[in-house]
Design an enzyme around this catalytic site. Structure first.
Site, PDB file in Angstrom:
ATOM      1  N   SER A   1      -7.345 -20.101  -0.272  1.00 14.45           N
ATOM      2  CA  SER A   1      -7.255 -20.248   1.005  1.00 14.45           C
ATOM      3  C   SER A   1      -8.588 -21.752   1.127  1.00 14.45           C
ATOM      4  CB  SER A   1      -7.722 -19.343   2.011  1.00 14.45           C
ATOM      5  OG  SER A   1      -8.954 -18.814   1.423  1.00 14.45           O
TER       6      SER A   1
ATOM      7  N   LYS B   1     -16.089 -24.827   4.390  1.00 12.20           N
ATOM      8  CA  LYS B   1     -14.860 -24.127   4.772  1.00 12.20           C
ATOM      9  C   LYS B   1     -14.811 -23.483   6.188  1.00 12.20           C
ATOM     10  CE  LYS B   1     -11.666 -20.654   3.073  1.00 12.20           C
ATOM     11  NZ  LYS B   1     -11.485 -19.624   1.905  1.00 12.20           N
TER      12      LYS B   1
ATOM     13  N   SER C   1      -9.615 -17.784  -4.021  1.00 14.62           N
ATOM     14  CA  SER C   1      -9.438 -18.884  -3.103  1.00 14.62           C
ATOM     15  C   SER C   1     -10.506 -20.040  -3.258  1.00 14.62           C
ATOM     16  CB  SER C   1      -9.737 -18.178  -1.576  1.00 14.62           C
ATOM     17  OG  SER C   1      -8.592 -17.371  -1.096  1.00 14.62           O
TER      18      SER C   1
END
Length: 472
Positions: free
Chosen positions: A164, A89, A188
């Site tokens: 996210s 990420k 997330s």
């Protein structure tokens, strides 16, 4: 079948393997790390223009793959992830690879050091394939920002993959990556896994080093922010967690969970859920019941306070961080960042006494919950109110009630507040064919227990099913 077709078939097969299977194939000389990497690059070329999940490709990945191949040929001792491509990420620092956190204020930031979690993957032999798209500053349940644009759901481009860590989930679900790392403060990791039909682990905060992410997990965030693995199969989470935690704790077998008590619930008194979501929770509970565990419907104590305490403990901290990053450059923020900064002007900051009071309430409720879990060490809960929703959605409706998208995932937020480890595993589908995952929750540091329970559910319900990628 001509040579080109054979080559295409071979590449498709390689990208469909689990991370664990790829490591075994590489170690026994059945496939080379270079071949594995080239297969993933080929499917990225095919699918990523539509999905926009992988936003940066590591410039040295083929070189690293050749080095890994040479080590295999020399018969060297190989790490547990030798030659395995992984994605990270874009809020987690990677040495020499741009790490933007989806913010224009950081769009040219290139770290000189790896986050400790990334360093552990590399030490075990993994090769960084690239970085995946996050929500700006990891602040939304989307994977959208002004640096890279938005990531689309693999099944339907009109939907978000969640956030996210949405780029990571979309990349893994679409075979562009076998596995990778996400971060989680309010779901997330778990929400994108639920939306995209993959598995993911939010570990106990101390289980995996959390340094080297931005926003940093300092201050109030240190109570609930975690870095964790995402993959398509539970065995891969077990493999990655062993590396990330540097744990020597042996994996639990299914029979070691026999007779353990499990509580399931689908109403936290904060947000309703769809009937299909409740059915998915019941299905997971039934799988554990059939495996010999003692299962009953019960709501854990204090769980209904998780959402409100999340807002009280973490929301103001996000404002402080955003102001620090965007000071005098608020126009550089995306829609959510600008809205959050503007909204903060109308909010009365809590007093120190108020904040300490909320922290003390959190600790008291956590102690009560952990005491209750001594006799009921496993929980099954929804991930949230609904499956994946459309881009730009701010309200969701379930069971004839409408709530904000944030409130709709109160089921996730509670376990950040109380710092419990959670595995998300796919269980059902909505009438539209969208994946529905559930949360398997355990006591602090009981990652092996929840992974074993998740593996039992996975085995009972069948192997991971790939999505039908939307190529319209």
């Amino acid at each position: 079948m001509n040579n080109f077709e054979k080559s295409q078939t071979r590449m498709s097969e390689l990208t469909s393997y689990s991370a664990s299977a790829l490591v075994k194939l590489i170690s026994n000389h059945s496939v080379s790390p270079v071949e594995v990497m080239e297969a993933h690059l080929a499917i990225i070329d095919q699918l990523n223009p539509k999905l926009n999940a992988i936003v940066t490709i590591a410039s040295d990945l083929i070189e690293r793959a050749r080095e890994a191949e040479a080590a295999v040929m020399r018969g060297e001792g190989l790490g547990p992830l030798h030659g395995l491509p992984v994605t990270i990420k874009d809020t987690i620092e990677t040495a020499g690879i741009r790490t933007t956190s989806g913010s224009l204020m950081r769009e040219n930031f290139v770290p000189v050091m790896d986050a400790p979690a990334v360093a552990r993957l590399k030490k075990a032999g993994a090769i960084i394939l690239g970085k995946t798209n996050p929500a700006e500053m990891a602040m939304e349940y989307t994977a959208e920002n002004r640096v890279f644009g938005r990531t689309n759901h693999p099944l339907d481009g009109s939907l978000t993959p969640g956030g996210s860590s949405g780029g990571e989930a979309a990349a893994i679900a679409s075979y562009m990556s076998p596995c990778g790392l996400g971060t989680d403060l309010a779901g997330s990791i778990r929400i994108p896994a639920h939306f995209c039909g993959i598995v993911a682990l939010k570990p106990t905060v101390a289980a995996v080093p959390g340094e080297g992410q931005f926003p940093p997990n300092t201050g109030p965030y240190s109570l609930g922010a975690a870095i964790g693995p995402m993959a398509r199969r539970v065995e891969d989470l077990q493999l990655l967690f062993t590396v990330l935690s540097e744990s020597s704790t042996p994996q639990l077998e299914a029979n070691q969970l026999a007779d353990q008590a499990v509580a399931w619930y689908s109403d936290d008194a904060v947000s309703p859920v769809t009937s299909e979501t409740r059915f998915a929770v019941e299905t997971a509970a039934r799988a554990l019941l059939e495996a010999g565990l003692v299962v009953g419907e019960r709501q854990p104590p204090g769980i209904e306070r998780g959402h409100d305490l999340w807002l009280k403990l973490f929301s103001r901290a996000s404002v402080v961080q955003l102001r620090e990053v965007y000071e005098n450059h608020e126009d550089q923020g995306g829609d959510f960042v600008r809205w959050r900064l503007a909204k903060a002007h109308d909010e009365k900051p809590p007093t120190l006494d108020e904040y300490i009071g909320w922290w003390m309430e959190r600790d008291k409720l956590r102690d009560e919950l952990l005491g209750w879990m001594k006799d009921t060490p496993l929980l099954i809960a929804p991930v949230g109110a609904t499956p994946a929703f459309a881009h730009g959605t701010h309200k969701l409706t379930a069971a004839d009630q409408t709530v904000s998208t944030f409130r709709a995932f109160s089921y996730c937020q509670a376990f950040n507040v109380f710092d419990l480890p959670v595995v998300t595993v796919p269980v059902g589908r909505s009438p539209e064919g969208l994946p529905i995952g559930v949360q398997i929750v355990g006591r602090p540091s009981a990652e092996q227990t929840i992974l074993a329970a998740a593996a039992m559910i996975e085995q009972t319900l069948g192997d991971w099913q790939p999505p039908s990628i939307d190529e319209a």
